[in-house]
Design an enzyme around this catalytic site. Structure first.
Site, PDB file in Angstrom:
ATOM      1  N   PRO A 234       1.200  -1.391   0.208  1.00 57.14           N
ATOM      2  CA  PRO A 234       0.028   0.130   0.068  1.00 57.14           C
ATOM      3  C   PRO A 234       0.684   1.622  -0.131  1.00 57.14           C
ATOM      4  O   PRO A 234       2.074   1.689   0.251  1.00 57.14           O
ATOM      5  CB  PRO A 234      -0.768   0.128   1.363  1.00 57.14           C
ATOM      6  N   GLY A 235       0.368   3.006  -0.509  1.00 54.09           N
ATOM      7  CA  GLY A 235       1.097   3.567  -0.915  1.00 54.09           C
ATOM      8  C   GLY A 235       2.560   3.796  -1.656  1.00 54.09           C
ATOM      9  O   GLY A 235       2.715   4.588  -1.473  1.00 54.09           O
ATOM     10  N   GLY A 237       2.096   3.782  -5.079  1.00 56.66           N
ATOM     11  CA  GLY A 237       2.179   4.635  -5.876  1.00 56.66           C
ATOM     12  C   GLY A 237       1.300   4.237  -7.228  1.00 56.66           C
ATOM     13  O   GLY A 237       1.830   3.870  -8.121  1.00 56.66           O
ATOM     14  N   THR A 239      -1.940   3.155  -7.906  1.00 61.50           N
ATOM     15  CA  THR A 239      -3.158   4.470  -8.088  1.00 61.50           C
ATOM     16  C   THR A 239      -2.253   5.216  -9.073  1.00 61.50           C
ATOM     17  O   THR A 239      -2.402   5.868 -10.116  1.00 61.50           O
ATOM     18  CB  THR A 239      -3.988   4.831  -6.859  1.00 61.50           C
ATOM     19  N   HIS A 454      24.053 -11.458   3.545  1.00 57.73           N
ATOM     20  CA  HIS A 454      23.499 -12.376   2.788  1.00 57.73           C
ATOM     21  C   HIS A 454      23.503 -13.007   1.025  1.00 57.73           C
ATOM     22  O   HIS A 454      23.998 -13.195   0.211  1.00 57.73           O
ATOM     23  CB  HIS A 454      22.097 -12.151   2.979  1.00 57.73           C
ATOM     24  N   GLU A 455      22.778 -11.374   1.044  1.00 56.96           N
ATOM     25  CA  GLU A 455      22.225 -11.013  -0.745  1.00 56.96           C
ATOM     26  C   GLU A 455      24.203 -10.681  -0.946  1.00 56.96           C
ATOM     27  O   GLU A 455      24.347 -11.326  -2.544  1.00 56.96           O
ATOM     28  CB  GLU A 455      21.812  -9.780  -0.834  1.00 56.96           C
TER      29      GLU A 455
HETATM   30  P1  ADP Z   1      -1.343   3.104  -3.635  1.00 61.20           P
HETATM   31  O1  ADP Z   1      -2.844   2.819  -4.787  1.00 61.20           O
HETATM   32  O2  ADP Z   1      -0.204   1.744  -3.784  1.00 61.20           O
HETATM   33  O3  ADP Z   1      -1.868   2.627  -2.602  1.00 61.20           O
HETATM   34  P2  ADP Z   1      -0.798   5.709  -4.667  1.00 61.20           P
HETATM   35  O4  ADP Z   1      -1.219   5.909  -5.667  1.00 61.20           O
HETATM   36  O5  ADP Z   1      -2.598   6.410  -3.951  1.00 61.20           O
HETATM   37  O6  ADP Z   1      -0.795   4.307  -3.450  1.00 61.20           O
HETATM   38  O7  ADP Z   1      -0.337   6.773  -3.397  1.00 61.20           O
HETATM   39  C1  ADP Z   1      -0.223   7.604  -2.784  1.00 61.20           C
HETATM   40  C2  ADP Z   1      -0.453   8.754  -2.293  1.00 61.20           C
HETATM   41  O8  ADP Z   1       1.814   8.632  -2.257  1.00 61.20           O
HETATM   42  C3  ADP Z   1      -0.279   9.496  -3.411  1.00 61.20           C
HETATM   43  O9  ADP Z   1      -0.863  10.088  -4.310  1.00 61.20           O
HETATM   44  C4  ADP Z   1       1.301  10.004  -3.610  1.00 61.20           C
HETATM   45  O10 ADP Z   1       1.430  11.023  -3.348  1.00 61.20           O
HETATM   46  C5  ADP Z   1       2.030   8.926  -2.631  1.00 61.20           C
HETATM   47  N1  ADP Z   1       3.082   8.783  -3.950  1.00 61.20           N
HETATM   48  C6  ADP Z   1       3.558   7.140  -3.600  1.00 61.20           C
HETATM   49  N2  ADP Z   1       4.249   6.883  -3.915  1.00 61.20           N
HETATM   50  C7  ADP Z   1       5.030   7.847  -4.681  1.00 61.20           C
HETATM   51  C8  ADP Z   1       5.947   8.103  -5.810  1.00 61.20           C
HETATM   52  N3  ADP Z   1       6.173   7.193  -6.676  1.00 61.20           N
HETATM   53  N4  ADP Z   1       6.407   9.133  -5.951  1.00 61.20           N
HETATM   54  C9  ADP Z   1       5.335  10.400  -5.870  1.00 61.20           C
HETATM   55  N5  ADP Z   1       4.382  10.045  -5.177  1.00 61.20           N
HETATM   56  C10 ADP Z   1       4.300   9.154  -4.200  1.00 61.20           C
HETATM   57 ZN    ZN Z   2      19.663 -16.350   0.361  1.00 66.33          ZN
HETATM   58 MG    MG Z   3      -4.655   2.829  -4.486  1.00 65.75          MG
END
Ligand code: ADP
Ligand code: ZN
Ligand code: MG
Length: 636
Positions: A234-235, A237, A239, A454-455
């Site tokens: 989660p979080g 990026g 979406t 390890h890696e």
């Molecule tokens: P996911 O869908 O993977 O749970 P989101 O796309 O909803 O995550 O990301 C939530 C927020 O976090 C985004 O709106 C953005 O503000 C920030 N964020 C996450 N990943 C990135 C990234 N790689 N670059 C810039 N902002 C990011």
């Molecule tokens: Zn290994």
């Molecule tokens: Mg999402």
């Protein structure tokens, strides 16, 4: 950048927690929710009833009132005297009357009580109980027909939804997909807004290219993948990336969350899917994005009992639609999930979400870039050290980093300053990451160091042997798969099917390299090698029992594949004694390679430390960086 080839060291389970199993995320998939729709229906009915009551008690009387003219008592009397009165209604305090040849109703206060009735009789007036207010025919229709119409309409919709599961829907959009349509100027998000995640961007760029120039692909007869599945914690990026794809491709973007499919009546989900694709086909080329697809895409349980009918119907409809649409039309289906293991395998078949785009937690550099992207929106003092911040929050996701910037800004405002400073950012790490470490797999410094050794152990052993595929990437960022890190090797000539004995023994040595490094450096060993051990053992056993690569046994098969349809179990075709001997051979084979790996590492101790230091800082290093470090002459 090279395509992801065969990842053949520890492809998805290196450094897996023993007996850890899946992190029981138990996300709220929220099955079909029956209470909500019923509640909605009650609300619709209430609205209808209130509307009818309002029409009855306010609108109609008001209209009626408009048609009543007040008149003076004198006028009334003179009308009586002139015998022009037609109808009269006597109330306690008022008199209503109409005149002959006139529809207007007059109303006057009632003053005299005596003799009125006689005078009216004499004047030839007709007494009535109530003089009906004349209302225009339109209002008459509204008053009488509209409530009935509403009732019939509601009943019809309700029965339709219940009986066929869907249809056009309540108030026009009850069964509609509700997918939000974005066009470029609305989201405005492009790949520039997504920091790091180069691998994911690379894979998605190809899809964007197809949407830009489908003819190029059609001309050669290539089928572009219909769907790609963004997989990651989660979080990170996912979406955001999907929106960026739409922004880059400049096409309509339908976005819907998996959970939106399942909160309706039984059958509604399937209807929504149908509707979504119908809309998409009209707007093609376009992108359909199904966020949190695990809400509908969970594995169907075959036993039929206690299954979730609604979700299965929805999933089946989705599969049908994905098979149905023409691959050259330019509909690309993106989906995102953070629980890829729970997805129904049918979704991952070719022609559906056959592409997997890993969206992993950012490494050191990625974190710095994400902080910088989000810092653009906030006023900051000039001397911010983003590296220091990024370093202090290993395992933070993009969303958390974005949140940190915001927390820092809030703190600055609270202190009455107009710029964010380093101190604000440092404080906000605590705020955002508190409780996070417990929830997620964030390595302690010591663990991170062990994983790094390890890696690099794997990588060094691989690199120091001939007949070994080059290292493509080393990372110590925990993966979605549960691995705490991995080393990826890619064969330059692509897949090859024949493997020599040397290649196989080298592979075993490489597999033991991780544990070997741990033991050499820390004088102790961890559970992290469980998956390596499993792979090494399997390889060694095959070499001894199936490949005839052992001197003692020669070309004698000690195991044979049984019926492949019954799970392909191995059966032994030899005596107990032979079996025991084979076991000893396997143990010896692995042991020899383990010793060899330790020797290789001991001989290259300086390089080991050097590369680990680099990896520990950067968290991910590419094959080239690795080779650079390896070939660099010692400074001493
Ligand atoms: P996911 O869908 O993977 O749970 P989101 O796309 O909803 O995550 O990301 C939530 C927020 O976090 C985004 O709106 C953005 O503000 C920030 N964020 C996450 N990943 C990135 C990234 N790689 N670059 C810039 N902002 C990011
Ligand atoms: Zn290994
Ligand atoms: Mg999402």
């Amino acid at each position: 950048m090279a395509k992801l080839g065969n990842i053949f060291d520890n492809n998805d389970g290196d450094f897996r927690e023993v007996g850890g199993g899946n992190n029981g995320n138990g996300g709220g998939s929220g099955g079909p929710n029956f209470r909500k729709p019923r509640k909605q229906m009650v609300i619709y009915w209430l609205i209808a009833i209130v509307a009818i009551l309002l029409i009855n008690t306010v609108v109609i009387p008001a209209l009626a009132k408009k048609n009543v003219k007040s008149s003076g008592y004198d006028e009334f009397l003179s009308a009586v005297d002139n015998r022009t009165i037609d109808e009269v209604e006597l109330n306690d305090t008022t008199i209503r009357y109409t005149l002959k040849n006139n529809d207007t109703i007059y109303e006057t206060g009632r003053i005299a009580y005596l003799g009125e009735v006689d005078r009216l009789y004499n004047a030839g007036a007709h007494f009535t109980q109530e003089i009906p207010a004349t209302v225009s025919p339109i209002w008459y229709i509204i008053y009488n027909v509209l409530p009935l119409g509403i009732m019939i309409f509601l009943g019809y919709r309700l029965s339709k939804t219940l009986s066929q599961g869907g249809g056009a829907g309540m108030f026009g959009n009850f069964g509609k997909s509700n997918a939000k349509v974005y066009v470029k100027d609305k989201t405005g998000i492009t790949f520039k807004d997504v920091a790091g995640e180069d691998e994911a961007k690379e894979l998605l760029k190809e899809m964007v290219d197809f949407l830009h120039d489908p003819k190029k692909y059609r001309a050669i007869g290539a089928k572009i993948p219909k769907g790609a599945l963004l997989v990651g914690p989660p979080g990170t990026g996912k979406t955001l990336l999907a929106k960026a794809v739409a922004g880059e491709a400049d096409v309509p973007f339908f976005s819907i969350s998996g959970s939106e499919f399942v909160e309706m009546f039984v059958g509604m989900g399937a209807a929504k899917v149908r509707d979504l694709f119908k809309e998409a086909e009209k707007k093609a080329p376009c992108i359909v994005f199904i966020d949190e697809i695990d809400a509908i895409g969970k594995k169907r349980n075959g036993n039929g009992l206690g299954g979730n009918d609604e979700r299965e119907q929805t999933l089946n409809q989705l599969l049908t639609e994905m098979d149905g649409f023409d691959g050259t039309k330019g509909i690309i289906v993106l989906a995102a999930t953070n629980q890829p293991d729970s997805l129904d395998p049918a979704l991952l078949r070719p022609g559906r979400f056959d592409r997997r785009v890993p969206v992993e937690l950012p490494d050191m550099q990625g974190r710095v870039e994400i902080l910088q992207v989000h810092a653009k929106d906030v006023k900051m003092t000039g001397n911010i050290n983003f590296e220091a911040i990024a370093k202090a929050c290993p395992g933070a996701s993009g969303a958390e980093l974005a949140n940190m910037i915001n927390e820092a800004a809030l703190r600055a405002v609270k202190d009455g300053r107009d710029k964010v400073n380093q101190q604000d950012l440092e404080e906000s790490i605590e705020v955002v990451m508190a409780g996070y470490k417990k929830k997620n797999k964030v390595l302690t410094e010591k663990e991170k160091l062990i994983v790094a050794y390890h890696e690099v152990g794997h990588a060094l052993v691989a690199a120091m042997q001939d007949n070994s595929a080059p290292v493509h990437k080393i990372t110590i960022i925990p993966r979605t798969s549960g691995a705490l890190g991995y080393t990826m090797q890619v064969d330059e000539e692509g897949n090859h099917y024949l493997q020599s004995r040397e290649e196989l023994t080298n592979k075993i040595a490489t597999l033991t390299g991780g544990r070997a490094a741990e033991e050499l450096i820390f004088k102790t060993i961890t559970t992290g090698a469980a998956n390596d051990i499993e792979q090494a053992t399997r390889l060694a056993r095959n070499m001894v029992s199936s490949f005839g690569m052992n001197k003692g046994f020669g070309m004698v098969a000690l195991q044979a594949k049984q019926n492949a349809y019954l799970g392909g179990d191995m059966t032994t075709a030899c005596s107990e004694e032979t079996l025991a001997r084979a076991d000893r051979e396997v143990i010896e084979l692995v042991q020899t390679q383990y010793d060899r790996a330790k020797q290789i590492l001991a001989d290259n101790m300086k390089k080991l430390h050097e590369i680990v230091k680099y990896l520990y800082e950067k968290e991910t290093i590419t094959g080239e960086e690795f080779m650079d470090l390896l070939s660099r002459k010692d400074e001493l």
